[in-house]
Design an enzyme around this catalytic site. Structure first.
Site, PDB file in Angstrom:
ATOM      1  N   HIS A 423      -3.304  -3.333 -90.607  1.00 64.83           N
ATOM      2  CA  HIS A 423      -3.891  -2.002 -90.791  1.00 64.83           C
ATOM      3  C   HIS A 423      -2.832  -0.899 -90.703  1.00 64.83           C
ATOM      4  CE1 HIS A 423      -7.307   0.920 -90.375  1.00 64.83           C
ATOM      5  NE2 HIS A 423      -6.343   1.631 -89.798  1.00 64.83           N
ATOM      6  N   GLU A 424      -2.090  -0.889 -89.598  1.00 59.61           N
ATOM      7  CA  GLU A 424      -1.115   0.185 -89.391  1.00 59.61           C
ATOM      8  C   GLU A 424       0.040   0.107 -90.390  1.00 59.61           C
ATOM      9  OE1 GLU A 424      -1.941   2.622 -87.721  1.00 59.61           O
ATOM     10  OE2 GLU A 424      -3.601   1.713 -86.611  1.00 59.61           O
ATOM     11  N   HIS A 427      -0.876   1.879 -93.551  1.00 63.55           N
ATOM     12  CA  HIS A 427      -0.535   3.303 -93.481  1.00 63.55           C
ATOM     13  C   HIS A 427       0.960   3.505 -93.729  1.00 63.55           C
ATOM     14  CE1 HIS A 427      -4.388   4.721 -92.141  1.00 63.55           C
ATOM     15  NE2 HIS A 427      -4.359   4.082 -90.988  1.00 63.55           N
TER      16      HIS A 427
END
Length: 636
Positions: A423-424, A427
């Protein structure tokens, strides 16, 4: 989440350098791994390969101090442009060039100071550093506050010719974003009056924060019968307990305690709705919803269609609740049963190296370049891995235009932590590609698109892992993990969005938002979303008072739902079409930043969020996944 530099410039404010931390929409279950992650008491004990390298930003404090002085001088010198921006396109370009240079350096200064503190919050020198960055950021905001009103004041004909010039091509969308709010701009004196009243508008948020902090919860008995203190931070962990008595006790104790303060919470909520509606009306918006979405170039129909489409598909949610009830083996399904795992937890320990390897493998479909950069990030000082007592909790991605992305983790070795890495880093990769492709002014992608790349990565990782799953237990665990993402994001955040719209509309219509009214509204919506299979216990009527986002932001959570739906569409496109889809998404989405309005960015990538289709398509994926899980459960 992406901890980000906001890039909203309206007639009332210029705030490229105002930092915020978005609300985390739901709690990720914390499941203890059989083997534990390394435990470090101090940051000095952590090996260097597990710490991010902030020296890539500034070699030492002296270098940071030098840039602080530069920012101070640039901010104070910026006043020389005041009253001179409308003379020519060249004059306006000079102002914007100086503005960008100021904001760009200020971002770098701010990010370094606050990331330094986030991993060592008890360090007094770093506290002082971050406080200095905050004060500098305030100075910059004050010294640039005149810019947007002067842009709005440029006559339409003159501005039209400026926007058609080659000189201002880089700033066209930026200027259009300001001009779009012109109908909602006020005369200078009124703008100043509204600006002076802004501390009053933030009072409900501040009061709520203190009130929530002052509420003291009782002790409950844990699984062993030992008395333990219930708190805001450990509440969800007790709702995850396999002991139903513990879940019920925690649920009732928490919400009944909150109900003891219901009138105070209701008054604060009502004040927040009044403030939102007042400022919307003062600027001639028809509603607070318009005042939130129009400045961000999002049609209000996006919000309305999201709620309508999710409502139409609520029978799927009800079906999932029936499956939960069956798998838990209970006669009645209660709201305190929501968080407990319905599939045996995967208690395997995943080291950070193993987790990173799984992410690299799961995202191979994104192409060699993507995986190469991802691997460089893992090895090149982008990621801060392990916890200490004074490190910020949770996870985020941050950085500035002049740094590589940085990712903060608190890795404990669970499978959820592996998905957090994906997820991170989603980003991080979006930031990497955007900063590489876009000029500073269009590099900070908006909230509406900020959660798409991250959740797309999670979906691609899930699909990769599921394809390799060998046992029924593995498959059930992964399917449930995926379905919970739908429940907690697409359904739950839309439930919050619907409640938020209703209470704004009722206040605008002059209806009372007392505690009993708020509880009835929330309970009725909760019953609708969870269906007849679920017992909507009366205590859940107080849940609105537990959600800080209603106070900290305005019409924000819907974007978690829209982003999730968009990410499902893009992941499916990649899985169906392969490299051509990857190339399209990389060029038109990952590299796009805010070079176009957010709806147009996503449309160019292959998903049209101006229609209900992406929400409908996401619901089809949810139904297919649910059907697959039901089939496995019923297998003998």
């Amino acid at each position: 989440m992406k901890k980000k530099v906001m890039s909203t410039m309206t007639a009332a404010t210029v705030a490229l350098s105002v930092l915020s931390t978005p609300f985390i929409p739901y709690s990720t279950p914390v499941v203890a791994a059989a083997e534990q992650a390394p435990v470090y008491k101090t940051r000095a004990e952590i090996p260097d390969q597990y710490k991010w390298k902030l020296e890539h930003i500034y070699a030492d404090k002296a270098a940071w101090d030098a840039d602080v002085k530069k920012v101070e001088k640039m901010a104070n010198d910026f006043a020389k442009h005041q009253g001179k921006i409308a003379g020519s396109a060249a004059a306006l370009k000079r102002v914007l060039d100086d503005y960008v240079a100021l904001m760009r350096l200020n971002d770098k200064v701010y990010v370094y100071a606050n990331m330094s503190l986030d991993v060592n919050s008890s360090n007094s020198a770093l506290q002082e550093l971050a406080d200095g960055a905050d004060k500098l950021n305030t100075l910059v905001s004050e010294k640039t506050a005149w810019l947007a009103p002067e842009v709005v004041a440029i006559p339409d004909g003159k501005m039209k010719s400026y926007l058609g010039s080659k000189e201002l091509a880089e700033y066209k969308l930026f200027l259009n974003d300001i001009i779009r709010t012109k109908p909602y701009s006020l005369p200078k004196e009124q703008e100043e009056l509204l600006a002076q009243s802004s501390p009053l508008a933030s009072s409900p948020e501040n009061i709520y924060s203190m009130l929530a902090k002052d509420v003291k919860f009782p002790k409950i008995k844990d699984e062993t019968g030992k008395e333990v203190q219930l708190t805001r931070s450990n509440f969800v962990s007790y709702l995850e307990s396999k002991d139903r008595r513990v879940r019920k006790d925690a649920f009732e104790a928490y919400y009944r305690t909150m109900a003891g303060f219901q009138d105070s919470f209701a008054q604060v909520f009502a004040a927040k709705m009044k403030a939102d509606n007042f400022y919307a009306k003062a600027r001639k918006y028809d509603s607070a919803l318009e005042a939130s979405l129009i400045p961000n170039n999002i049609p209000t129909k996006v919000y309305d269609e999201l709620i309508a489409t999710v409502n139409k598909n609520l029978p799927l949610m009800h079906r999932y609740m029936e499956l939960k009830k069956k798998m838990l083996g209970v006669d009645e399904l209660h709201m305190y049963d929501i968080y407990v795992p319905i599939v045996k937890s995967d208690d395997k320990y995943y080291s950070i190296e193993e987790g990173q390897k799984m992410v690299l493998e799961g995202l191979k479909i994104m192409g060699d370049d993507y995986v190469k950069v991802l691997d460089e990030g893992f090895k090149g000082g982008w990621v801060d891995v392990y916890s200490t007592d004074d490190k910020r909790t949770g996870a985020y991605q941050w950085g500035s235009y002049d740094t590589h992305p940085y990712v903060l983790l608190n890795h404990q070795g669970t499978l959820d932590d592996v998905f957090t890495i994906a997820h991170e880093m989603g980003h991080a990769m979006q930031s990497y590609y955007t900063n590489k492709k876009q000029p500073y002014i269009s590099s900070n992608y908006p909230t509406f698109t900020a959660e798409v790349a991250s959740t797309m990565n999670e979906t691609l990782l899930f699909k990769s892992m599921y394809a390799k799953a060998k046992t029924k237990e593995e498959k059930l665990f992964l399917l449930n993990h995926y379905l919970e993402n739908f429940r907690s994001t697409l359904f739950r955040q839309t439930q919050f969005a619907e409640f938020e719209r209703v209470i704004h509309e009722k206040e605008q219509a002059g209806e009372s938002l007392n505690a009993e009214a708020l509880k009835k509204i929330y309970l009725d919506i909760n019953k609708k979303y969870y269906g007849d299979t679920m017992i909507s216990d009366e205590e859940i009527a107080m849940e609105w008072a537990r959600i800080p986002h209603f106070m900290n932001y305005r019409y924000y959570v819907y974007q978690y739902s829209t982003s999730f739906a968009a990410s499902q569409a893009l992941a499916k496109k990649i899985l169906d079409e392969g490299q051509p889809a990857v190339d399209q998404i990389k060029k038109n989405f990952l590299e796009a930043g805010s070079s176009q309005p957010p709806i147009e960015v996503l449309k160019a990538a292959g998903v049209d969020m101006s229609t209900a289709k992406p929400i409908e398509d996401a619901m089809k994926i949810f139904e297919e996944t649910l059907t697959e899980m039901e089939k496995l459960v019923n297998e003998k």
